[in-house]
Design a protein around this motif. Structure first.
Motif, PDB file in Angstrom:
ATOM      1  N   MET A  61      14.236 -50.470  27.379  1.00 15.81           N
ATOM      2  CA  MET A  61      15.461 -50.363  28.151  1.00 15.81           C
ATOM      3  C   MET A  61      15.323 -51.250  29.392  1.00 15.81           C
ATOM      4  SD  MET A  61      17.261 -47.002  29.807  1.00 15.81           S
ATOM      5  CE  MET A  61      15.748 -46.409  30.483  1.00 15.81           C
ATOM      6  N   THR A  62      16.338 -52.066  29.638  1.00 15.83           N
ATOM      7  CA  THR A  62      16.378 -52.944  30.801  1.00 15.83           C
ATOM      8  C   THR A  62      17.379 -52.379  31.796  1.00 15.83           C
ATOM      9  OG1 THR A  62      15.870 -54.855  29.410  1.00 15.83           O
ATOM     10  CG2 THR A  62      16.782 -55.302  31.595  1.00 15.83           C
ATOM     11  N   ARG A  63      16.883 -52.071  32.986  1.00 18.94           N
ATOM     12  CA  ARG A  63      17.721 -51.483  34.043  1.00 18.94           C
ATOM     13  C   ARG A  63      18.416 -52.612  34.795  1.00 18.94           C
ATOM     14  NH1 ARG A  63      16.618 -46.284  35.113  1.00 18.94           N
ATOM     15  NH2 ARG A  63      16.909 -46.437  37.361  1.00 18.94           N
ATOM     16  N   ILE A  64      19.742 -52.620  34.699  1.00 20.09           N
ATOM     17  CA  ILE A  64      20.559 -53.654  35.341  1.00 20.09           C
ATOM     18  C   ILE A  64      21.421 -52.978  36.395  1.00 20.09           C
ATOM     19  CG2 ILE A  64      22.311 -55.435  34.981  1.00 20.09           C
ATOM     20  CD1 ILE A  64      21.328 -55.393  31.963  1.00 20.09           C
ATOM     21  N   MET A  65      21.395 -53.522  37.606  1.00 23.80           N
ATOM     22  CA  MET A  65      22.133 -52.916  38.714  1.00 23.80           C
ATOM     23  C   MET A  65      23.195 -53.885  39.230  1.00 23.80           C
ATOM     24  SD  MET A  65      20.442 -51.153  42.050  1.00 23.80           S
ATOM     25  CE  MET A  65      21.250 -49.741  42.775  1.00 23.80           C
ATOM     26  N   VAL A  66      24.384 -53.339  39.474  1.00 19.72           N
ATOM     27  CA  VAL A  66      25.479 -54.096  40.085  1.00 19.72           C
ATOM     28  C   VAL A  66      26.004 -53.302  41.274  1.00 19.72           C
ATOM     29  CG1 VAL A  66      26.120 -55.245  37.916  1.00 19.72           C
ATOM     30  CG2 VAL A  66      27.282 -53.133  38.595  1.00 19.72           C
ATOM     31  N   PHE A  67      26.755 -53.984  42.131  1.00 18.24           N
ATOM     32  CA  PHE A  67      27.255 -53.374  43.357  1.00 18.24           C
ATOM     33  C   PHE A  67      28.726 -53.690  43.539  1.00 18.24           C
ATOM     34  CE2 PHE A  67      22.972 -54.910  43.677  1.00 18.24           C
ATOM     35  CZ  PHE A  67      22.265 -53.849  44.206  1.00 18.24           C
ATOM     36  N   GLY A  68      29.434 -52.809  44.209  1.00 18.70           N
ATOM     37  CA  GLY A  68      30.824 -53.084  44.542  1.00 18.70           C
ATOM     38  C   GLY A  68      31.469 -51.911  45.232  1.00 18.70           C
ATOM     39  N   THR A  69      32.677 -52.146  45.713  1.00 17.52           N
ATOM     40  CA  THR A  69      33.460 -51.087  46.337  1.00 17.52           C
ATOM     41  C   THR A  69      34.222 -50.308  45.276  1.00 17.52           C
ATOM     42  OG1 THR A  69      33.667 -52.411  48.343  1.00 17.52           O
ATOM     43  CG2 THR A  69      35.236 -50.594  48.068  1.00 17.52           C
ATOM     44  N   PHE A  70      34.803 -51.028  44.322  1.00 18.15           N
ATOM     45  CA  PHE A  70      35.521 -50.419  43.200  1.00 18.15           C
ATOM     46  C   PHE A  70      36.648 -49.507  43.680  1.00 18.15           C
ATOM     47  CE2 PHE A  70      31.098 -51.198  41.895  1.00 18.15           C
ATOM     48  CZ  PHE A  70      31.328 -52.191  40.957  1.00 18.15           C
ATOM     49  N   ASP A  71      37.466 -50.047  44.580  1.00 20.99           N
ATOM     50  CA  ASP A  71      38.586 -49.277  45.117  1.00 20.99           C
ATOM     51  C   ASP A  71      39.612 -48.966  44.037  1.00 20.99           C
ATOM     52  OD1 ASP A  71      39.660 -47.893  47.217  1.00 20.99           O
ATOM     53  OD2 ASP A  71      40.560 -49.621  48.186  1.00 20.99           O
ATOM     54  N   MET A  72      39.661 -49.804  43.057  1.00 22.55           N
ATOM     55  CA  MET A  72      40.454 -49.549  41.852  1.00 22.55           C
ATOM     56  C   MET A  72      39.745 -50.292  40.727  1.00 22.55           C
ATOM     57  SD  MET A  72      43.687 -52.113  42.567  1.00 22.55           S
ATOM     58  CE  MET A  72      44.420 -51.826  40.993  1.00 22.55           C
ATOM     59  N   LEU A  73      39.679 -49.696  39.574  1.00 25.66           N
ATOM     60  CA  LEU A  73      39.050 -50.372  38.441  1.00 25.66           C
ATOM     61  C   LEU A  73      40.104 -51.158  37.682  1.00 25.66           C
ATOM     62  CD1 LEU A  73      36.559 -47.654  37.154  1.00 25.66           C
ATOM     63  CD2 LEU A  73      36.047 -49.728  38.435  1.00 25.66           C
ATOM     64  N   HIS A  74      39.794 -52.410  37.382  1.00 25.91           N
ATOM     65  CA  HIS A  74      40.736 -53.286  36.687  1.00 25.91           C
ATOM     66  C   HIS A  74      39.964 -54.151  35.680  1.00 25.91           C
ATOM     67  CE1 HIS A  74      39.252 -56.443  39.347  1.00 25.91           C
ATOM     68  NE2 HIS A  74      39.617 -55.728  40.401  1.00 25.91           N
ATOM     69  N   PRO A  75      40.649 -54.954  34.879  1.00 18.80           N
ATOM     70  CA  PRO A  75      39.956 -55.749  33.867  1.00 18.80           C
ATOM     71  C   PRO A  75      38.861 -56.675  34.416  1.00 18.80           C
ATOM     72  CG  PRO A  75      42.274 -55.655  33.345  1.00 18.80           C
ATOM     73  CD  PRO A  75      42.115 -55.024  34.718  1.00 18.80           C
ATOM     74  N   GLY A  76      38.972 -57.102  35.663  1.00 14.87           N
ATOM     75  CA  GLY A  76      37.903 -57.900  36.257  1.00 14.87           C
ATOM     76  C   GLY A  76      36.611 -57.109  36.370  1.00 14.87           C
ATOM     77  N   HIS A  77      36.719 -55.824  36.730  1.00 18.82           N
ATOM     78  CA  HIS A  77      35.534 -54.972  36.798  1.00 18.82           C
ATOM     79  C   HIS A  77      34.972 -54.723  35.393  1.00 18.82           C
ATOM     80  CE1 HIS A  77      37.331 -53.503  40.754  1.00 18.82           C
ATOM     81  NE2 HIS A  77      36.244 -54.185  41.068  1.00 18.82           N
ATOM     82  N   GLU A  78      35.853 -54.519  34.449  1.00 17.42           N
ATOM     83  CA  GLU A  78      35.414 -54.308  33.055  1.00 17.42           C
ATOM     84  C   GLU A  78      34.593 -55.513  32.586  1.00 17.42           C
ATOM     85  OE1 GLU A  78      36.187 -52.466  28.927  1.00 17.42           O
ATOM     86  OE2 GLU A  78      36.849 -51.677  30.844  1.00 17.42           O
ATOM     87  N   ASP A  79      35.078 -56.717  32.880  1.00 14.61           N
ATOM     88  CA  ASP A  79      34.349 -57.923  32.498  1.00 14.61           C
ATOM     89  C   ASP A  79      33.016 -58.010  33.257  1.00 14.61           C
ATOM     90  OD1 ASP A  79      34.465 -60.626  31.048  1.00 14.61           O
ATOM     91  OD2 ASP A  79      33.972 -61.173  33.134  1.00 14.61           O
ATOM     92  N   PHE A  80      33.017 -57.632  34.522  1.00 13.43           N
ATOM     93  CA  PHE A  80      31.805 -57.601  35.347  1.00 13.43           C
ATOM     94  C   PHE A  80      30.761 -56.699  34.685  1.00 13.43           C
ATOM     95  CE2 PHE A  80      30.026 -55.690  39.493  1.00 13.43           C
ATOM     96  CZ  PHE A  80      29.197 -56.766  39.780  1.00 13.43           C
ATOM     97  N   PHE A  81      31.164 -55.514  34.265  1.00  7.80           N
ATOM     98  CA  PHE A  81      30.252 -54.594  33.589  1.00  7.80           C
ATOM     99  C   PHE A  81      29.766 -55.172  32.255  1.00  7.80           C
ATOM    100  CE2 PHE A  81      32.687 -50.798  35.658  1.00  7.80           C
ATOM    101  CZ  PHE A  81      32.073 -51.046  36.877  1.00  7.80           C
ATOM    102  N   LYS A  82      30.671 -55.787  31.494  1.00 13.42           N
ATOM    103  CA  LYS A  82      30.292 -56.381  30.202  1.00 13.42           C
ATOM    104  C   LYS A  82      29.296 -57.519  30.397  1.00 13.42           C
ATOM    105  CE  LYS A  82      34.469 -55.350  27.581  1.00 13.42           C
ATOM    106  NZ  LYS A  82      35.700 -55.930  26.985  1.00 13.42           N
TER     107      LYS A  82
END
Length: 140
Positions: free
Chosen positions: A1-22
């Motif tokens: 398992m590879t632990r991957i960490m991302v950061f953000g405010t995420f005031d609203m989740l939108h397709p840009g965040h979905e792509d960021f997670f992908k």
């Protein structure tokens, strides 16, 4: 398992965040995605305004996302403590993440005893999918 960490405010989740997670998950064949949600106070310091939604709601929304394995709140001050506690193998930064912590991140990780690889992810239609753009359109 590879632990991957991302950061953000995420005031609203939108397709840009979905792509960021992908994109973050695509960095390893066996990803475990950890999302650090900015504290209200830290987001206000960094952006100059408080998020529209409080940190508890933002954390709950991120934690419920199907691509997220773990969500946690960032540090009130500084940023390194919760990264050291989480010990990610990879830190994936968004295309627009900048500032002092990004400039010093690799040196701070080394000083904290981590060997996390830092990778910059690509933008996904930033002219449309950027939270500040949504807020601009709503305020017109």
């Amino acid at each position: 398992m590879t632990r991957i960490m991302v950061f953000g405010t995420f005031d609203m989740l939108h397709p840009g965040h979905e792509d960021f997670f992908k994109q973050a998950r695509a960095l390893a064949p066996d990803p475990y995605l950890i999302v650090s949600v900015a504290r209200d106070s830290a987001a206000a310091r960094h952006r100059g305004v408080r998020p529209r939604h409080d940190e508890a709601l933002r954390l709950a929304q991120v934690a419920a996302h199907r691509l997220v394995d773990e969500a946690l709140l960032g540090d009130e001050t500084g940023y390194l403590a919760h990264i050291v506690n989480t010990r990610p193998d990879i830190i994936a930064l968004g295309y627009d993440q900048a500032g002092e912590y990004v400039e010093h991140l690799e040196a701070d990780l080394t000083a904290g005893g981590l060997r996390s690889k830092v990778i910059r992810l690509q933008a996904y239609r930033p002219e449309i999918y950027k939270t500040s753009k949504f807020h601009e359109r709503r305020n017109r």
